[in-house]
Every structure is written in C-alpha cells, then in structure tokens.
Design a protein around this motif. Structure first.
Motif: not given
Length: 283
Positions: A30-47, A54-62
């Motif tokens: 099998y191959s592997l596919h990794l996935i990370h889900c992020y939200t306002a809460i998990s990213s540390g930002f309020a919605e 800020t969303e771009q900043s968080d996505l870049l970090k992820a």
C-alpha cells in the motif's frame, strides 16, 4: 496501488499510528496518504481573525510541519510511497469524505492526540470517524508496537455483520491468522450453552481460507458495582491474557467502541485501548 489514509495532528501519538500504517504498507504494498485538518480553534485564531493573511500564515506553518513530518517518516521507510495534503475543516467532516474517494483501503489513526493549547480530543475524533467512515478504520494505541499479526480476536454476538468485518480484515491485511471468537455473556446464561452456540457460529468462518485455527474466549459479565462498565474491561482482560495482536469490531458493537474512548465512572480512569483495533466500514 491502494492507499492507507493517515490523519495527523503532528503529535507523537499520531506518528506511532503512521509507523504502523507504514509497516502495513510495506508488507502489503500500500502507499500512504497523510492528511492534516486545521480549523480556527486548532490554528489558534478566532474565526473572525482568520483573515486572508492569518489563514495563509497558518497554512504555511502546517505545510512546513507536514513536510517535516513526511521527511521524518520517509527517512525510516525510504521504499514507501507517501503523499500528503492539508485541508481546512473538522476532521470528523473532512476525513470520511476523503476516504470515500477511490483508491483507499483503510484509515489508520491513533486513539489519542496532541493536548494542551490546541485542545484536540483525538479519542472522540476516533470514535466519530469509526461511526462515519465508508472504509475500514484501524485504531492504533499510543504505544510502540511490534508489527505482526498472528492472532486476531473477533468480538461476536453471532451477527452476520461480523463476517463482513472479518472479510474486510483479511482483504486488507492479507495474512493467514489464528482467530479467537470473543464473547462476554450475562450472569443468567450458562457457559455450556454459550459454548454450543459459538461452536455452531464458527461454521460460518470455516470458509475463510486465511483462518488456519479457531478458538473461543468466553467470560461472564461481573457486575459487582452497578456503575462499573465491566463489559469492555472483561474483553480487555481476555485480549491481554491471550496474546491477541488485533481486535476485530463490527459496527453493531457501537456501545463497546464508544466506551473504549470514555472514562470508567467508578474507577475515574480512562479505559485505554492496548491493542490495535480493526473496525468494519459503515454499511
């Protein structure tokens, strides 16, 4: 090539699950596919604070973090094909939709995750994914494991759905195994009667050519304390005492697998899953 879908919150526990998936992937191609889900809460930002910047900043970090994560995994498994992506959204919503895409054999995920500021309740997510997933889910405990499946334990209440779960397991793992039928019965039932019924039930399993030997593990429910969740504890004891490598759990055992991720009222302690568990897909 089929893929194993591996969600991550970048915790050590999630990495243990990814290592288990990698071992399975190498063994069964099998191959592997990794996935990370992020939200306002998990990213540390309020919605309302999730501006484009800020969303771009968080996505870049992820993006950077998941690349580091994949590089670490590839260094251990250089022959394994690994893909990955980040996606905004709740894990319980994103993962079942991703799993429904063509080409995935199973989800492999941990039973606990990162804690502290991010406040991700991975156990609750695991139970949610198991309930919603269109493909089998392999739940991996938070402990280093020696990969290898010699003996599997099938939780049984004599339901047809359990045969489907067994079929999905042998199709995913492609192993020749010994199989233990695990059944916990009420105080009012007689052990000889339970044995006879299991003897009849196991005829349904003899058609599985990958099952080389079948035995039975039975025990009564001990209900000394009315607040004690004794069924999962009795099953956990049977599994531990009989060297079971993986537990097979059908969707009809919803109450049991939910209790795996909750707290025992009388003992005020988490009932921890000590062995990997294979859950059949949602019907």
């Amino acid at each position: 090539m089929k893929k194993l879908l591996v969600p991550t919150d970048f915790s050590d526990n999630a990495f243990l699950a990814a290592q288990y998936a990698a071992e399975l992937g190498l063994k069964q191609k099998y191959s592997l596919h990794l996935i990370h889900c992020y939200t306002a809460i998990s990213s540390g930002f309020a919605e309302e604070e999730l501006t484009e910047e800020t969303e771009q900043s968080d996505l870049l970090k992820a993006d950077l973090t998941i690349e580091e994560w994949v590089d670490k995994l590839k260094s251990q498994y250089p022959d394994l094909l690994i893909s990955y992506h980040n996606q905004r959204g709740l894990l319980g919503e994103v993962l079942p939709k991703e799993a429904a895409q063509e080409g995935y054999a199973a989800i492999v995920m941990g039973t606990t995750g990162t804690t502290g500021e991010k406040n991700v309740f991975w156990g609750s997510n695991t139970a949610l994914i198991i309930a919603k997933s269109p493909i089998p889910v392999i739940a991996v405990p938070n402990k280093p494991l020696q990969f290898g499946i010699q003996k599997a334990g099938l939780l049984t209440n004599y339901n047809q759905e359990e045969l489907l779960t067994l079929h999905e397991f042998v199709h995913t793992f492609k192993e020749t195994i010994d199989l233990s039928l695990i059944h916990v019965y009420k105080d009012g039932e007689e052990a000889p009667s339970v044995n006879n019924r299991l003897d009849s039930w196991q005829f349904n399993i003899q058609e599985f050519s990958s099952v080389r030997h079948i035995d039975k593990l039975i025990a009564p429910i001990v209900k000394d304390d009315k607040d004690l969740d004794s069924i999962p504890e009795v099953i956990a004891q049977l599994i531990e005492e009989n060297d079971i490598d993986i537990i097979l759990i059908s969707k009809s055992r919803k109450t049991f697998f939910e209790r795996l991720f909750t707290t025992s009222v009388s003992k005020a302690m988490a009932l921890e899953l000590q062995k990997p568990a294979f859950f059949g897909k949602t019907i």
